[in-house]
Design a protein around this motif. Sequence first.
Motif, PDB file in Angstrom:
ATOM      1  N   MET A   1      55.778  -4.322  59.726  1.00  8.71           N
ATOM      2  CA  MET A   1      57.191  -4.706  59.798  1.00  8.71           C
ATOM      3  C   MET A   1      57.928  -3.840  60.801  1.00  8.71           C
ATOM      4  SD  MET A   1      59.765  -5.124  56.673  1.00  8.71           S
ATOM      5  CE  MET A   1      61.278  -4.625  57.453  1.00  8.71           C
ATOM      6  N   ALA A   2      58.867  -4.467  61.473  1.00  9.04           N
ATOM      7  CA  ALA A   2      59.635  -3.697  62.458  1.00  9.04           C
ATOM      8  C   ALA A   2      60.504  -2.659  61.757  1.00  9.04           C
ATOM      9  CB  ALA A   2      60.517  -4.643  63.253  1.00  9.04           C
ATOM     10  N   GLU A   3      60.591  -1.555  62.396  1.00 12.68           N
ATOM     11  CA  GLU A   3      61.457  -0.514  61.815  1.00 12.68           C
ATOM     12  C   GLU A   3      62.916  -0.930  61.947  1.00 12.68           C
ATOM     13  OE1 GLU A   3      61.000   3.421  63.354  1.00 12.68           O
ATOM     14  OE2 GLU A   3      58.824   3.213  63.106  1.00 12.68           O
ATOM     15  N   VAL A 156      71.559  -6.136  72.079  1.00 12.18           N
ATOM     16  CA  VAL A 156      70.269  -5.399  72.097  1.00 12.18           C
ATOM     17  C   VAL A 156      69.115  -6.312  71.645  1.00 12.18           C
ATOM     18  CG1 VAL A 156      71.257  -3.100  71.786  1.00 12.18           C
ATOM     19  CG2 VAL A 156      70.781  -4.505  69.779  1.00 12.18           C
ATOM     20  N   THR A 157      69.368  -7.623  71.758  1.00 14.93           N
ATOM     21  CA  THR A 157      68.325  -8.569  71.294  1.00 14.93           C
ATOM     22  C   THR A 157      66.959  -8.268  71.940  1.00 14.93           C
ATOM     23  OG1 THR A 157      70.086 -10.198  71.198  1.00 14.93           O
ATOM     24  CG2 THR A 157      67.834 -11.010  70.910  1.00 14.93           C
ATOM     25  N   ARG A 161      63.801  -7.115  69.849  1.00 20.95           N
ATOM     26  CA  ARG A 161      62.619  -7.978  69.803  1.00 20.95           C
ATOM     27  C   ARG A 161      61.412  -7.264  70.420  1.00 20.95           C
ATOM     28  NH1 ARG A 161      64.847  -9.633  66.423  1.00 20.95           N
ATOM     29  NH2 ARG A 161      66.226 -11.444  66.291  1.00 20.95           N
ATOM     30  N   GLY A 162      61.661  -6.522  71.480  1.00 24.16           N
ATOM     31  CA  GLY A 162      60.580  -5.767  72.143  1.00 24.16           C
ATOM     32  C   GLY A 162      59.954  -4.778  71.182  1.00 24.16           C
ATOM     33  N   ASN A 167      55.689  -3.228  67.636  1.00 25.40           N
ATOM     34  CA  ASN A 167      55.224  -2.832  66.309  1.00 25.40           C
ATOM     35  C   ASN A 167      54.161  -3.779  65.797  1.00 25.40           C
ATOM     36  OD1 ASN A 167      56.770  -0.575  66.122  1.00 25.40           O
ATOM     37  ND2 ASN A 167      58.486  -1.608  65.126  1.00 25.40           N
ATOM     38  N   LYS A 168      54.395  -5.082  66.036  1.00 22.62           N
ATOM     39  CA  LYS A 168      53.431  -6.087  65.575  1.00 22.62           C
ATOM     40  C   LYS A 168      52.087  -5.882  66.271  1.00 22.62           C
ATOM     41  CE  LYS A 168      56.294 -10.025  64.537  1.00 22.62           C
ATOM     42  NZ  LYS A 168      56.763 -11.227  65.202  1.00 22.62           N
ATOM     43  N   THR A 169      52.170  -5.704  67.607  1.00 18.19           N
ATOM     44  CA  THR A 169      50.939  -5.512  68.388  1.00 18.19           C
ATOM     45  C   THR A 169      50.185  -4.285  67.896  1.00 18.19           C
ATOM     46  OG1 THR A 169      52.142  -6.399  70.228  1.00 18.19           O
ATOM     47  CG2 THR A 169      50.035  -5.361  70.745  1.00 18.19           C
ATOM     48  N   GLN A 170      50.964  -3.228  67.668  1.00 17.71           N
ATOM     49  CA  GLN A 170      50.325  -1.984  67.218  1.00 17.71           C
ATOM     50  C   GLN A 170      49.630  -2.215  65.867  1.00 17.71           C
ATOM     51  OE1 GLN A 170      52.979   1.298  66.829  1.00 17.71           O
ATOM     52  NE2 GLN A 170      51.327   2.769  66.571  1.00 17.71           N
ATOM     53  N   ALA A 171      50.342  -2.936  64.980  1.00 14.86           N
ATOM     54  CA  ALA A 171      49.761  -3.201  63.654  1.00 14.86           C
ATOM     55  C   ALA A 171      48.503  -4.037  63.788  1.00 14.86           C
ATOM     56  CB  ALA A 171      50.776  -3.928  62.778  1.00 14.86           C
ATOM     57  N   ARG A 172      48.561  -4.976  64.745  1.00 17.04           N
ATOM     58  CA  ARG A 172      47.408  -5.843  64.931  1.00 17.04           C
ATOM     59  C   ARG A 172      46.199  -5.032  65.386  1.00 17.04           C
ATOM     60  NH1 ARG A 172      49.910  -9.941  67.982  1.00 17.04           N
ATOM     61  NH2 ARG A 172      48.800  -9.360  69.861  1.00 17.04           N
ATOM     62  N   PHE A 173      46.449  -4.177  66.374  1.00 18.12           N
ATOM     63  CA  PHE A 173      45.339  -3.365  66.884  1.00 18.12           C
ATOM     64  C   PHE A 173      44.831  -2.382  65.837  1.00 18.12           C
ATOM     65  CE2 PHE A 173      46.563  -5.011  71.045  1.00 18.12           C
ATOM     66  CZ  PHE A 173      45.305  -5.383  71.472  1.00 18.12           C
ATOM     67  N   GLN A 174      45.766  -1.914  64.991  1.00 15.87           N
ATOM     68  CA  GLN A 174      45.317  -1.023  63.920  1.00 15.87           C
ATOM     69  C   GLN A 174      44.398  -1.782  62.964  1.00 15.87           C
ATOM     70  OE1 GLN A 174      48.951   0.599  62.462  1.00 15.87           O
ATOM     71  NE2 GLN A 174      48.800   2.422  63.750  1.00 15.87           N
ATOM     72  N   ASP A 175      44.734  -3.061  62.722  1.00 18.65           N
ATOM     73  CA  ASP A 175      43.881  -3.884  61.858  1.00 18.65           C
ATOM     74  C   ASP A 175      42.502  -4.059  62.480  1.00 18.65           C
ATOM     75  OD1 ASP A 175      45.773  -4.124  59.982  1.00 18.65           O
ATOM     76  OD2 ASP A 175      46.460  -6.131  60.561  1.00 18.65           O
TER      77      ASP A 175
END
Length: 567
Positions: A1-3, A156-157, A161-162, A167-175
Amino acid sequence: MAEKPFHDQKIVDLANHRADPADGAFGASITRGQEHTLAANEQVMDLLSHILVDESLPFYVTALDGTVLQVNDFYKKLDEALRDVSLAPGQVEHVGKYAVPSLKPVVEDVLASDTTVRSEEVVHINGRERVFLGRHSPIRNERKEIIAVAGTYEDVTVQVRGIEEANKTQARFQDFARASSDWFFECDDNMRIRSLSDRFTAIVGQPASLFVGSKFEQFGRLGENLDGRIDGPKAIQSRKPFREQLFIINEPNGSELKFHLSAVPVFDRTTGDFSGYRGVGMDVTSRYEQVEEARGIRENLESLLAELTRKNMALDIASEQATSALRAKNEFLAAMSHELRTPLNAIIGFAEAFEQQTFGKLDEAYIGYAKDIRKSGQHLLGLINDILDVAVIESGGLSLKIDDLSLDVLIEKAVHMNMEAARQKGLNIDALEVVTEAVVRADDRRLTQILVNLLSNAVKFTKEGGSIGISLSEDSVKKQVDITVWDTGIGISASNLAHVFEKFHQVKDHIYSRSQEGTGLGLHISRELARKMGGDLTVVSVEGEGSRFTVTVPLADGVSADDLDFI
Ligand code: ADP
């Protein structure tokens, strides 16, 4: 989840607010037409004239009661861009004329915190979501009292979003990293480990932090991989990627853990300087073990094959030696048999003469001795003859004289030679009389020898009062005749039956058989002879009931021996 990047998050759906033109974009609804203290506002306006406002952001100033005192051009533009949706707090021309309580919550927050309040507001515009970061700061008079609130809104959209994407990408790679059986590492420009993934800990059983700061060589060693390559050091020297560099770690229990390290160099984006390696370690311990095992099996097989070849050669030599030894033995036996038979015949002849008192009267005892000498001599002669036969057959030196023979003549001759013994034993010999016109193709002496052997066995192994006989069966299609010598004697057990044709085989499992003379060669020789003459010798026997030995002999081609005489 995004911070959550900002302190606070208020979501205002502008679409829901459009119905009431008095509504502002941010904060609660705006009611207009309320009076406010002009004096205080003028003070604020005066203050504002001294403040440098960043014109690159939408900017507003509101009185403490929420009345909008000032907005900048950017704010107006943004307001226009939003069309009928106004960002707070209402139309520009109303500024200074209406009480705008919509900013009241913001003002309250600022008053309560006595400092700048930041809030993130998600606004739905035409179904699209925009994120604005609002910064609302207190404006103070010279006595440090808060007399107004000024604020900016920043879209700051993109940033939000960036960050969410990152965060999503990082979580994905961590998975991926967690799911992978491989582990990941980062090294600095000095090849010191900067980080190791958790998977390394799981495989090695020691915390990854123990290895951070050290070089790979400090806790393991590089080796040649299965292709015989050791590429790592050279690649690192020239800052190049490398693949499948074998790395071995010795475990405390002495066993080895093997990894393939593959990595790519990392260069600083701005300076381009080499800053280390990033790579992956793959646990290949079991793969190497399998290869080792396969190599062991192959080596074992190869040595077995070599051993087998060696043994085969030895066997060839041994068999060659055995063949020549057998030949030599048979030649020796043949020669010796001849040498032995001559004196033996003399011994038997003289013993017979003594027995019959040809040279004068003898004492009874001497006659008995002479009889023993004759019998022993005859037994010995039989044995020598048998041994000679076997030797001749095995050395391939047997020569047969095949003739057309009248079967009844032949049988009569053989019966005659056993008649005396059968009579003496009190056997019923009526069935020995055979009448046949069959003509067989055989060696006279050898076929007689077979029949004599079968008949003497029948006499030997049939108790007093038993019967022996001969039966014939012609097969004109196969052009052969079966001569069966049968008896009602002791018979042969099934276990012995398979061995009666073996050399020197004598049934030893009953007392009766032991009392009989013999060499155990007769049946062996008989079958060999029968086969050499194009026939065979077979047996059917039931222990305690009797035996039937059948010798098969080829018939002459429809021409009798007598007929031959006239041609
Ligand atoms: P031998 O000279 O000892 O008789 P053979 O080869 O002729 O040797 O016979 C082998 C063995 O087969 C004999 O010792 C005997 O045990 C068994 N045998 C042969 N013929 C008969 C038979 N008619 N009845 C029972 N046993 C027999």
